[in-house]
Enzyme design. Sequence first.
Site, PDB file in Angstrom:
ATOM      1  N   ARG A  78       0.843  -1.192   0.000  1.00  0.00           N
ATOM      2  CA  ARG A  78       0.000   0.000   0.000  1.00  0.00           C
ATOM      3  C   ARG A  78       0.881   1.245   0.000  1.00  0.00           C
ATOM      4  O   ARG A  78       1.951   1.262   0.597  1.00  0.00           O
ATOM      5  CB  ARG A  78      -0.901   0.044   1.240  1.00  0.00           C
ATOM      6  N   TYR A 133      -1.772  -3.385  -6.710  1.00  0.00           N
ATOM      7  CA  TYR A 133      -1.518  -4.099  -5.458  1.00  0.00           C
ATOM      8  C   TYR A 133      -2.746  -4.135  -4.533  1.00  0.00           C
ATOM      9  O   TYR A 133      -3.434  -3.112  -4.359  1.00  0.00           O
ATOM     10  CB  TYR A 133      -0.336  -3.455  -4.702  1.00  0.00           C
ATOM     11  N   GLY A 134      -2.938  -5.253  -3.877  1.00  0.00           N
ATOM     12  CA  GLY A 134      -3.992  -5.519  -2.887  1.00  0.00           C
ATOM     13  C   GLY A 134      -4.775  -4.327  -2.394  1.00  0.00           C
ATOM     14  O   GLY A 134      -5.744  -3.888  -3.012  1.00  0.00           O
ATOM     15  N   LYS A 187      -9.711  -2.095   1.908  1.00  0.00           N
ATOM     16  CA  LYS A 187      -9.466  -0.936   2.778  1.00  0.00           C
ATOM     17  C   LYS A 187     -10.265   0.289   2.330  1.00  0.00           C
ATOM     18  O   LYS A 187     -10.729   1.075   3.161  1.00  0.00           O
ATOM     19  CB  LYS A 187      -7.980  -0.597   2.788  1.00  0.00           C
ATOM     20  N   HIS A 220     -10.630  -2.098  11.853  1.00  0.00           N
ATOM     21  CA  HIS A 220      -9.556  -2.924  11.302  1.00  0.00           C
ATOM     22  C   HIS A 220      -9.282  -4.056  12.286  1.00  0.00           C
ATOM     23  O   HIS A 220      -8.265  -4.063  12.970  1.00  0.00           O
ATOM     24  CB  HIS A 220      -8.319  -2.028  11.114  1.00  0.00           C
ATOM     25  N   SER A 253      -1.336  -3.607   9.962  1.00  0.00           N
ATOM     26  CA  SER A 253      -1.060  -4.567   8.905  1.00  0.00           C
ATOM     27  C   SER A 253       0.224  -5.334   9.193  1.00  0.00           C
ATOM     28  O   SER A 253       1.201  -4.751   9.655  1.00  0.00           O
ATOM     29  CB  SER A 253      -0.888  -3.834   7.569  1.00  0.00           C
ATOM     30  N   ALA A 254       0.186  -6.636   8.880  1.00  0.00           N
ATOM     31  CA  ALA A 254       1.353  -7.504   9.020  1.00  0.00           C
ATOM     32  C   ALA A 254       1.839  -7.615  10.468  1.00  0.00           C
ATOM     33  O   ALA A 254       3.034  -7.674  10.739  1.00  0.00           O
ATOM     34  CB  ALA A 254       2.492  -7.053   8.094  1.00  0.00           C
ATOM     35  N   CYS A 255       0.908  -7.618  11.417  1.00  0.00           N
ATOM     36  CA  CYS A 255       1.255  -7.836  12.829  1.00  0.00           C
ATOM     37  C   CYS A 255       0.586  -9.105  13.362  1.00  0.00           C
ATOM     38  O   CYS A 255       0.468  -9.273  14.582  1.00  0.00           O
ATOM     39  CB  CYS A 255       0.846  -6.644  13.676  1.00  0.00           C
ATOM     40  N   GLY A 256       0.115  -9.961  12.473  1.00  0.00           N
ATOM     41  CA  GLY A 256      -0.348 -11.271  12.918  1.00  0.00           C
ATOM     42  C   GLY A 256      -1.851 -11.435  13.096  1.00  0.00           C
ATOM     43  O   GLY A 256      -2.278 -12.359  13.789  1.00  0.00           O
ATOM     44  N   ASN A 277      -2.888 -14.807  11.502  1.00  0.00           N
ATOM     45  CA  ASN A 277      -2.405 -15.928  12.306  1.00  0.00           C
ATOM     46  C   ASN A 277      -3.206 -16.083  13.595  1.00  0.00           C
ATOM     47  O   ASN A 277      -3.509 -17.207  14.012  1.00  0.00           O
ATOM     48  CB  ASN A 277      -0.923 -15.762  12.628  1.00  0.00           C
ATOM     49  N   ASP A 334      -9.457  -9.502   9.219  1.00  0.00           N
ATOM     50  CA  ASP A 334      -8.937  -8.157   8.937  1.00  0.00           C
ATOM     51  C   ASP A 334      -9.910  -7.028   9.266  1.00  0.00           C
ATOM     52  O   ASP A 334      -9.480  -5.975   9.715  1.00  0.00           O
ATOM     53  CB  ASP A 334      -8.546  -8.069   7.452  1.00  0.00           C
ATOM     54  N   ASN A 389       6.413  -8.565   1.858  1.00  0.00           N
ATOM     55  CA  ASN A 389       4.959  -8.352   1.870  1.00  0.00           C
ATOM     56  C   ASN A 389       4.266  -9.259   0.850  1.00  0.00           C
ATOM     57  O   ASN A 389       3.198  -8.930   0.341  1.00  0.00           O
ATOM     58  CB  ASN A 389       4.626  -6.884   1.573  1.00  0.00           C
ATOM     59  N   ARG A 447       1.981 -12.284  -0.459  1.00  0.00           N
ATOM     60  CA  ARG A 447       0.668 -12.584   0.113  1.00  0.00           C
ATOM     61  C   ARG A 447       0.055 -13.852  -0.460  1.00  0.00           C
ATOM     62  O   ARG A 447       0.383 -14.263  -1.562  1.00  0.00           O
ATOM     63  CB  ARG A 447      -0.288 -11.423  -0.229  1.00  0.00           C
ATOM     64  N   ARG A 469       3.248  -3.896  17.434  1.00  0.00           N
ATOM     65  CA  ARG A 469       4.605  -4.425  17.534  1.00  0.00           C
ATOM     66  C   ARG A 469       5.403  -3.460  18.374  1.00  0.00           C
ATOM     67  O   ARG A 469       5.718  -2.368  17.908  1.00  0.00           O
ATOM     68  CB  ARG A 469       5.214  -4.383  16.127  1.00  0.00           C
ATOM     69  N   ASN A 517      -0.267 -17.980  21.892  1.00  0.00           N
ATOM     70  CA  ASN A 517      -1.051 -16.781  22.205  1.00  0.00           C
ATOM     71  C   ASN A 517      -2.404 -17.116  22.826  1.00  0.00           C
ATOM     72  O   ASN A 517      -3.032 -16.280  23.460  1.00  0.00           O
ATOM     73  CB  ASN A 517      -1.236 -15.918  20.953  1.00  0.00           C
TER      74      ASN A 517
HETATM   75  O1  SAT Z   1      -2.855  -4.513   1.141  1.00  0.00           O
HETATM   76  S1  SAT Z   1      -3.819  -4.568   2.203  1.00  0.00           S
HETATM   77  O2  SAT Z   1      -4.109  -3.226   2.677  1.00  0.00           O
HETATM   78  O3  SAT Z   1      -5.032  -5.191   1.760  1.00  0.00           O
HETATM   79  C1  SAT Z   1      -3.187  -5.470   3.462  1.00  0.00           C
HETATM   80  C2  SAT Z   1      -2.758  -4.631   4.566  1.00  0.00           C
HETATM   81  O4  SAT Z   1      -1.851  -3.832   4.408  1.00  0.00           O
HETATM   82  O5  SAT Z   1      -3.360  -4.748   5.647  1.00  0.00           O
HETATM   83 MN    MN Z   2      -5.300  -5.106   7.294  1.00  0.00          MN
END
Ligand code: SAT
Ligand code: MN
Length: 586
Positions: A67, A195-196, A204, A224, A246-249, A252, A273, A362, A364, A395, A491
Amino acid sequence: MPTPLEQWVEEVARTTRPQRIVWCDGSEQQQQEVVEQMLRDGSTLRLNPQTYPNCLLHRSHPNDVARTENVTFICTREKDDAGPTNNWMSPAEAKQKVGGLFSGAMTGRTMYVVPYILGPVDSPISKVGVEVTDSAYVVASMRIMARVGKAALDRLGRSADFVPGLHSLGDLNPERRYILQFPEEKLIWSIGSGYGGNALLGKKCFALRIASWMAREQGWMAEHMLILGLEDPSGKVTYMAAAFPSACGKTNLAMMISALDSQGYRVWTVGDDIAWMQIGRDGYLHAINPEAGFFGVAPGTGPHTNSNVMAALRRNSIFTNVGLTPASEPWWEGMEIDPPEGLLDWKGERWTPGKGPAAHPNSRYTVPANQAPHISSHWEDPSGVPISAFIFGGRRARVAPLVYESFGWQHGVFVGAMMASETTAAATGAVGVTRRDPMAMLPFCGYNMADYFRHWLEMGKRIPHPPKIFHVNWFRKGADGKFLWPGFVENVRVLKWILERVQGKGKAAETPVGWVPTPDGLTLDGLEVSRSTMEELLRVSPADWTTELEDTKKFFEQFGRRLPPELHEEHSQLAQRFERRTAVLK
Ligand code: SAT
Ligand code: MN
């Protein structure tokens, strides 16, 4: 008479001038045609049909892998309505500047019309969006991430009640890349990125930026947040929603295999998400997952960290910017498979050990939600699931303890508002820099965050049974720079304590920041974490928090008089609790 949707599509086609227009019906047959187009486009490959049936590898342009927050704008008439944390452009300027880029942008290309529903097909909370795009990758991904096609058109009928989103790859030049939200007219324009989060406009752009604006107008919440259900030994499932950047798990945690499974604690996945939440008739906040798929970070995902995810993505999945083995299988760091001879990196080049990661940090996977092995049987309930706990987290190598509980709603909102996290590869820019990211919504709140905090405070007054609010930090590091907490499957031990606190049990000690588990409060059997490590994980260091308070104060100052006074109040109360504590110790 053409419908409002047909009128809009016609208007867009007049500007962008595509060679042909395809209306997406959501069928498997059409999906295969779209896939054929992707294969012809040249940046997509089919993966091994035996081991990864119906799976694709897509390589995006190397300058288009995350992003781009610097070119993401909230376009409101008044600058102040976008607030100091968003980029702002006036609607008139945006239309003029970016409208020009759309002119003829789809010449020689196919324009796809993708109608979709965010949320379960028959839920009153769900909403319709329509994305027009010239990217086959976006079409194939949207079909996984949302409920695409006929069901959406049926729900819409002749109504104008949909969020239009116009997307074109443009020329993929970062200089001409713009992600624009017009919340006052509920419109999205995105150009120059495939991109995503920049291009799958249901995610988003709609489900958070536009929806957060709608939610404030209409008295609900668009957050979020992942949504999970924690089953206890009695078989009862308690639902929790958790906000992490984003990308903090999030994926998971939502799809976690529980280390306490043999004790009867397991996790059911509802969403990974985004949560849309309304007050239900029972007085609880009810959450739906507006999405139908997961767009998760691949690196670090493996059979030990998350075998649920590994099982989920063995079919019908799209991998973006991962490595490729000679057996046509996807590969990434942390998959727990040694890099094979002849591995290609995410750019399709021969990988060698000195070359850096084979998969982009990043990179995916895009996978249908119903392939998650532990998908909740309630994940598509039209009325959503009742939420008993909110969990904020980021984080943080220091400062935030493993887990703590706020003293109540208003304090909990303050805890969310002062959230911070080290940046990740999910967005362009420096990685590992701590920044304030309230409620993990910094890049996604479609309006002035001061008003957003106000909305949170107001919601608390209206929810008869509000969720209890917690904060977690899986990422605390020791003096040696190593993570103190094993994370992942472990966790669940923290979730169990949260559940116990919700039930009015769970041992806790009062600290200035909130309730922290006592040393015997967490279930740690079977886990090799020393007592001193646990103490460090749960430690509330006054020196760290003094810096934290100063930084938060600066962050709050930018909102001026628009910031709800309740947050100033919470800020000074936290400072006072530390002062009192220091005075006692002296
Ligand atoms: O690329 S996305 O925004 O969908 C994923 C993220 O950054 O949370
Ligand atoms: Mn997200």
